[in-house]
Design a protein around this motif. Structure first.
Motif, PDB file in Angstrom:
ATOM      1  N   ILE A 125      59.318  -8.724 -19.583  1.00  0.00           N
ATOM      2  CA  ILE A 125      58.852  -9.988 -19.022  1.00  0.00           C
ATOM      3  C   ILE A 125      57.507 -10.417 -19.613  1.00  0.00           C
ATOM      4  N   ALA A 126      56.594  -9.479 -19.801  1.00  0.00           N
ATOM      5  CA  ALA A 126      55.210  -9.811 -20.153  1.00  0.00           C
ATOM      6  C   ALA A 126      55.085 -10.570 -21.474  1.00  0.00           C
ATOM      7  N   LYS A 127      55.815 -10.152 -22.513  1.00  0.00           N
ATOM      8  CA  LYS A 127      55.714 -10.847 -23.798  1.00  0.00           C
ATOM      9  C   LYS A 127      56.144 -12.298 -23.668  1.00  0.00           C
ATOM     10  N   GLY A 128      57.264 -12.502 -23.032  1.00  0.00           N
ATOM     11  CA  GLY A 128      57.771 -13.856 -22.857  1.00  0.00           C
ATOM     12  C   GLY A 128      56.854 -14.709 -22.000  1.00  0.00           C
ATOM     13  N   TYR A 129      56.307 -14.125 -20.952  1.00  0.00           N
ATOM     14  CA  TYR A 129      55.392 -14.851 -20.071  1.00  0.00           C
ATOM     15  C   TYR A 129      54.143 -15.291 -20.844  1.00  0.00           C
ATOM     16  N   ALA A 130      53.565 -14.371 -21.605  1.00  0.00           N
ATOM     17  CA  ALA A 130      52.371 -14.690 -22.390  1.00  0.00           C
ATOM     18  C   ALA A 130      52.687 -15.746 -23.454  1.00  0.00           C
ATOM     19  N   THR A 131      53.850 -15.636 -24.066  1.00  0.00           N
ATOM     20  CA  THR A 131      54.261 -16.611 -25.066  1.00  0.00           C
ATOM     21  C   THR A 131      54.419 -17.993 -24.438  1.00  0.00           C
ATOM     22  N   GLN A 132      55.009 -18.026 -23.251  1.00  0.00           N
ATOM     23  CA  GLN A 132      55.194 -19.293 -22.543  1.00  0.00           C
ATOM     24  C   GLN A 132      53.850 -19.937 -22.201  1.00  0.00           C
ATOM     25  N   LYS A 133      52.884 -19.127 -21.775  1.00  0.00           N
ATOM     26  CA  LYS A 133      51.552 -19.649 -21.448  1.00  0.00           C
ATOM     27  C   LYS A 133      50.874 -20.235 -22.688  1.00  0.00           C
ATOM     28  N   ALA A 134      51.023 -19.579 -23.837  1.00  0.00           N
ATOM     29  CA  ALA A 134      50.462 -20.111 -25.083  1.00  0.00           C
ATOM     30  C   ALA A 134      51.122 -21.440 -25.439  1.00  0.00           C
ATOM     31  N   TYR A 135      52.430 -21.514 -25.266  1.00  0.00           N
ATOM     32  CA  TYR A 135      53.160 -22.761 -25.517  1.00  0.00           C
ATOM     33  C   TYR A 135      52.655 -23.883 -24.608  1.00  0.00           C
ATOM     34  N   GLU A 136      52.491 -23.579 -23.326  1.00  0.00           N
ATOM     35  CA  GLU A 136      52.026 -24.601 -22.383  1.00  0.00           C
ATOM     36  C   GLU A 136      50.648 -25.132 -22.779  1.00  0.00           C
ATOM     37  N   TYR A 137      49.789 -24.253 -23.282  1.00  0.00           N
ATOM     38  CA  TYR A 137      48.477 -24.703 -23.743  1.00  0.00           C
ATOM     39  C   TYR A 137      48.617 -25.630 -24.955  1.00  0.00           C
ATOM     40  N   LEU A 138      49.432 -25.237 -25.925  1.00  0.00           N
ATOM     41  CA  LEU A 138      49.623 -26.076 -27.114  1.00  0.00           C
ATOM     42  C   LEU A 138      50.173 -27.446 -26.738  1.00  0.00           C
ATOM     43  N   LYS A 139      51.122 -27.476 -25.830  1.00  0.00           N
ATOM     44  CA  LYS A 139      51.686 -28.755 -25.389  1.00  0.00           C
ATOM     45  C   LYS A 139      50.636 -29.611 -24.683  1.00  0.00           C
ATOM     46  N   SER A 140      49.756 -28.970 -23.895  1.00  0.00           N
ATOM     47  CA  SER A 140      48.708 -29.730 -23.202  1.00  0.00           C
ATOM     48  C   SER A 140      47.726 -30.347 -24.195  1.00  0.00           C
ATOM     49  N   GLN A 141      47.665 -29.793 -25.398  1.00  0.00           N
ATOM     50  CA  GLN A 141      46.797 -30.313 -26.454  1.00  0.00           C
ATOM     51  C   GLN A 141      47.550 -31.255 -27.404  1.00  0.00           C
ATOM     52  N   ASP A 142      48.779 -31.592 -27.058  1.00  0.00           N
ATOM     53  CA  ASP A 142      49.642 -32.472 -27.859  1.00  0.00           C
ATOM     54  C   ASP A 142      49.857 -31.958 -29.273  1.00  0.00           C
ATOM     55  N   ILE A 143      49.973 -30.661 -29.418  1.00  0.00           N
ATOM     56  CA  ILE A 143      50.244 -30.052 -30.726  1.00  0.00           C
ATOM     57  C   ILE A 143      51.760 -30.038 -30.933  1.00  0.00           C
ATOM     58  N   GLN A 144      52.196 -30.521 -32.062  1.00  0.00           N
ATOM     59  CA  GLN A 144      53.618 -30.691 -32.351  1.00  0.00           C
ATOM     60  C   GLN A 144      54.164 -29.598 -33.269  1.00  0.00           C
ATOM     61  N   TYR A 145      53.344 -29.158 -34.210  1.00  0.00           N
ATOM     62  CA  TYR A 145      53.800 -28.191 -35.202  1.00  0.00           C
ATOM     63  C   TYR A 145      53.238 -26.829 -34.863  1.00  0.00           C
TER      64      TYR A 145
END
Length: 178
Positions: A9-29
């Motif tokens: 669970i932990a790897k996926g959870y941490a990966t998801q949190k990083a994704y959510e941050y990138l999306k909040s910054q409007d990063i596309q690539y």
């Protein structure tokens, strides 16, 4: 002398949190990798003529010799998560039996239905837990579970079976077997 590994669970959870941050910054690539089993991909700026896809190679879990192929297939994906659970990295061979790190909660032993279960979907945290759970299901139970839940969860699967065959449950992802 017990070690608890939160990799299910932990790897996926941490990966998801990083994704959510990138999306909040409007990063596309972007491409986020957590170890060898959990990734989230945005759009690939280096492939504009191919609809910005990433080509993700799936590791050959049955590779035992240097001359064996390193991968068994490739998927074309973008704006999605890919998570794999398998028996090919964390295991020990004993008397011809591969004892791997995913233990069935029912049997209290590693089950031997598949080499890998790769799940494609949106939430890396959920996919990490789901791929581990699906890996422990017999083919009959997994098939019944997929009939009931695959569409609602919006997931796709690629399964490398113990006998070397590959089973897919895909709804749109392009998969090319090597």
């Amino acid at each position: 002398d017990i070690m608890l590994d939160l990799g299910a669970i932990a790897k996926g959870y941490a990966t998801q949190k990083a994704y959510e941050y990138l999306k909040s910054q409007d990063i596309q690539y972007y491409s986020i990798t957590s170890g060898s089993s959990s990734i989230i991909l945005g759009e690939n700026k280096n492939r504009p003529t191919e609809e910005f896809i990433y080509k993700v190679s799936l590791a050959n879990p049955a590779k035992t010799e240097f001359t064996d192929k390193a991968t068994y297939g490739t998927i074309d994906v973008k704006n999605t998560s890919v998570t794999t659970s398998g028996n090919y990295e964390q295991y020990v061979l004993h008397q011809g039996y591969r004892y791997h790190h995913i233990v069935s909660p029912k049997d209290k032993m590693p089950v031997q239905y598949y080499h890998t279960v790769t799940v494609i979907g949106q939430d890396a945290g959920s996919l990490d837990a789901l791929s581990t759970a699906l890996f422990s299901m017999s083919p009959e139970i997994m098939d019944a579970w997929l009939v009931e839940h695959q569409i609602d969860l919006g997931i796709e699967l690629i399964i490398y079976n113990q006998d070397g065959s590959i089973t897919t449950h895909l709804n749109g992802t392009k998969f090319k077997e090597h």
